[in-house]
Motif scaffolding. Sequence first.
Motif, PDB file in Angstrom:
ATOM      1  N   UNK A 110      -6.229  -2.396  -3.906  1.00 14.07           N
ATOM      2  CA  UNK A 110      -6.433  -2.546  -5.133  1.00 14.07           C
ATOM      3  C   UNK A 110      -7.081  -3.919  -5.129  1.00 14.07           C
ATOM      4  N   UNK A 111      -7.426  -4.848  -5.955  1.00 11.42           N
ATOM      5  CA  UNK A 111      -7.770  -6.216  -6.817  1.00 11.42           C
ATOM      6  C   UNK A 111      -7.547  -6.081  -7.694  1.00 11.42           C
ATOM      7  N   UNK A 112      -7.166  -6.856  -8.844  1.00  8.03           N
ATOM      8  CA  UNK A 112      -6.674  -6.594  -9.897  1.00  8.03           C
ATOM      9  C   UNK A 112      -5.914  -8.224 -11.118  1.00  8.03           C
ATOM     10  N   UNK A 113      -5.926  -7.678 -12.015  1.00  9.83           N
ATOM     11  CA  UNK A 113      -5.331  -8.999 -12.107  1.00  9.83           C
ATOM     12  C   UNK A 113      -3.448  -8.970 -12.617  1.00  9.83           C
ATOM     13  N   UNK A 114      -2.694 -10.243 -12.288  1.00  7.51           N
ATOM     14  CA  UNK A 114      -1.700 -10.109 -12.537  1.00  7.51           C
ATOM     15  C   UNK A 114      -0.931 -10.167 -13.799  1.00  7.51           C
ATOM     16  N   UNK A 115       0.146 -10.286 -13.303  1.00  2.00           N
ATOM     17  CA  UNK A 115       1.212 -10.179 -15.209  1.00  2.00           C
ATOM     18  C   UNK A 115       1.237 -11.591 -15.712  1.00  2.00           C
ATOM     19  N   UNK A 116       0.935 -13.385 -14.745  1.00  2.00           N
ATOM     20  CA  UNK A 116       0.722 -15.024 -14.852  1.00  2.00           C
ATOM     21  C   UNK A 116      -0.804 -14.780 -14.882  1.00  2.00           C
ATOM     22  N   UNK A 117      -1.666 -13.956 -15.298  1.00  2.00           N
ATOM     23  CA  UNK A 117      -3.161 -14.488 -15.206  1.00  2.00           C
ATOM     24  C   UNK A 117      -4.146 -14.003 -13.869  1.00  2.00           C
ATOM     25  N   UNK A 118      -3.017 -14.500 -12.989  1.00  5.12           N
ATOM     26  CA  UNK A 118      -3.363 -14.853 -11.812  1.00  5.12           C
ATOM     27  C   UNK A 118      -4.175 -13.360 -11.281  1.00  5.12           C
ATOM     28  N   UNK A 119      -4.965 -13.319 -10.129  1.00  2.44           N
ATOM     29  CA  UNK A 119      -5.706 -12.151  -8.625  1.00  2.44           C
ATOM     30  C   UNK A 119      -4.705 -11.890  -8.230  1.00  2.44           C
ATOM     31  N   UNK A 120      -4.310 -10.438  -7.916  1.00  5.09           N
ATOM     32  CA  UNK A 120      -3.522 -10.061  -7.488  1.00  5.09           C
ATOM     33  C   UNK A 120      -4.254  -9.010  -6.152  1.00  5.09           C
ATOM     34  N   UNK A 121      -3.557  -9.192  -5.427  1.00  6.53           N
ATOM     35  CA  UNK A 121      -4.560  -7.698  -3.495  1.00  6.53           C
ATOM     36  C   UNK A 121      -3.243  -7.550  -3.257  1.00  6.53           C
ATOM     37  N   UNK A 122      -3.219  -6.115  -3.351  1.00  6.58           N
ATOM     38  CA  UNK A 122      -2.512  -5.340  -2.684  1.00  6.58           C
ATOM     39  C   UNK A 122      -3.156  -4.350  -1.804  1.00  6.58           C
ATOM     40  N   UNK A 123      -2.173  -3.900  -0.369  1.00  8.15           N
ATOM     41  CA  UNK A 123      -3.168  -2.693  -0.025  1.00  8.15           C
ATOM     42  C   UNK A 123      -1.687  -3.561   1.401  1.00  8.15           C
ATOM     43  N   UNK A 124      -2.025  -1.505   2.226  1.00  9.94           N
ATOM     44  CA  UNK A 124      -1.259  -1.730   2.773  1.00  9.94           C
ATOM     45  C   UNK A 124      -2.017  -0.886   3.944  1.00  9.94           C
ATOM     46  N   UNK A 125      -1.256  -0.058   5.302  1.00  8.88           N
ATOM     47  CA  UNK A 125      -1.876   0.322   6.363  1.00  8.88           C
ATOM     48  C   UNK A 125      -0.899   1.491   7.281  1.00  8.88           C
ATOM     49  N   UNK A 126      -1.305   2.382   7.517  1.00 18.12           N
ATOM     50  CA  UNK A 126      -0.066   3.398   8.469  1.00 18.12           C
ATOM     51  C   UNK A 126      -0.174   3.426   9.745  1.00 18.12           C
ATOM     52  N   UNK A 127      -0.442   1.538  10.419  1.00 16.20           N
ATOM     53  CA  UNK A 127      -1.200   1.608  12.221  1.00 16.20           C
ATOM     54  C   UNK A 127       0.396   1.921  12.902  1.00 16.20           C
ATOM     55  N   UNK A 128       1.641   1.719  12.216  1.00 13.77           N
ATOM     56  CA  UNK A 128       2.664   1.246  12.718  1.00 13.77           C
ATOM     57  C   UNK A 128       3.534   2.637  12.214  1.00 13.77           C
ATOM     58  N   UNK A 129       3.156   3.537  11.822  1.00 13.43           N
ATOM     59  CA  UNK A 129       4.146   4.642  11.451  1.00 13.43           C
ATOM     60  C   UNK A 129       4.544   5.151  12.847  1.00 13.43           C
ATOM     61  N   UNK A 130       3.594   5.165  14.237  1.00 13.05           N
ATOM     62  CA  UNK A 130       4.089   6.109  15.006  1.00 13.05           C
ATOM     63  C   UNK A 130       4.789   5.624  15.308  1.00 13.05           C
ATOM     64  N   UNK A 131       5.583   3.975  15.544  1.00 16.26           N
ATOM     65  CA  UNK A 131       7.282   3.802  16.133  1.00 16.26           C
ATOM     66  C   UNK A 131       7.823   4.362  15.221  1.00 16.26           C
ATOM     67  N   UNK A 132       9.366   3.973  15.609  1.00 16.98           N
ATOM     68  CA  UNK A 132      10.499   4.714  14.979  1.00 16.98           C
ATOM     69  C   UNK A 132      11.010   3.881  13.834  1.00 16.98           C
ATOM     70  N   UNK A 133      11.601   5.004  13.148  1.00 17.84           N
ATOM     71  CA  UNK A 133      11.957   4.202  11.811  1.00 17.84           C
ATOM     72  C   UNK A 133      10.351   4.331  10.406  1.00 17.84           C
ATOM     73  N   UNK A 134       9.518   4.996  11.318  1.00 18.16           N
ATOM     74  CA  UNK A 134       7.693   4.700  10.656  1.00 18.16           C
ATOM     75  C   UNK A 134       7.653   3.185  10.069  1.00 18.16           C
ATOM     76  N   UNK A 135       7.265   2.180  10.648  1.00 17.91           N
ATOM     77  CA  UNK A 135       7.546   1.359   9.638  1.00 17.91           C
ATOM     78  C   UNK A 135       5.955   0.761   8.769  1.00 17.91           C
ATOM     79  N   UNK A 136       5.974   0.625   7.258  1.00 18.88           N
ATOM     80  CA  UNK A 136       4.329   0.177   6.981  1.00 18.88           C
ATOM     81  C   UNK A 136       4.290  -1.040   6.142  1.00 18.88           C
ATOM     82  N   UNK A 137       3.262  -1.891   6.315  1.00 19.00           N
ATOM     83  CA  UNK A 137       2.668  -3.470   6.633  1.00 19.00           C
ATOM     84  C   UNK A 137       2.158  -3.151   4.679  1.00 19.00           C
ATOM     85  N   UNK A 138       3.067  -3.803   4.019  1.00 20.01           N
ATOM     86  CA  UNK A 138       2.126  -3.384   2.962  1.00 20.01           C
ATOM     87  C   UNK A 138       1.736  -5.679   2.547  1.00 20.01           C
TER      88      UNK A 138
END
Length: 241
Positions: A110-138
């Motif tokens: 998602x790409x949207x406005x932040x609380x301070x007026x800045x633009x904020x991108x946020x996203x993740x992927x599931x590529x590492x969930x196959x590893x022990x502990x099911x990590x996620x990178x956001x």
Amino acid sequence: PVGAPTTICDPNTVYFDCRESGDSVIIDCGPVGPDYQPGHAHCDTLSYELHVGGVPIVVDSGTFDYEPGPFRHYLRSTAAHNTVRLDGQEQSEIWGAFRVARRARPVAPVLGDGAGGELVFSGAHDGYRRLPGRPEHRREIRMAPGRWEVRDRLSGAGQHRVESFLHLHPAVGLSQLTEREFRLEAPGGVALRLAFGPAGTLQPGTGYYCPRFGERLASGALVLEHTGALPVELSYVFERL
């Protein structure tokens, strides 16, 4: 110029582009390719490029050729992109010149406005969930005029080695100011301060930039490393001087 930044989100590829006054950030949070033919895929999920004043600062390594071998594999690898690797594993399982097995899939970009007026991108992927502990990178990228902050949060469980790669254009000069701060100088008088957050250990890296097919240039790189329990957050910020 007066007015809001120009933003683009391609719904077919999930590329995000934010441009303002000659500055540009392009972020990749899309599928590696069609499920039936991902052969040209690189491990570039959540990678980005940064141009300041129209000058390339952080760059994608590009493509040199299509011949199978170590260099083709490197350019497709996670380490060749401005993103995060876990436990030395690729985001998506690549081999040969065009082969891909299990692959990273985007999660809630998602790409949207932040609380301070800045633009904020946020996203993740599931590529590492196959590893022990099911990590996620956001990843979160906060963008304001003359300032770009990158935050990587690795969730999950267990002990893991985290590496965040940062590739600079060959024309960008890098000088160290303090243990965790650098000055970047680029053509056209563009100068930036690059400061890293408290987590992780900084290591010099090496990389290549292929601006066009068949052309290869050595480039500077930095690697922010952390080995320990998850969750952990790694961060850095660029500020124009």
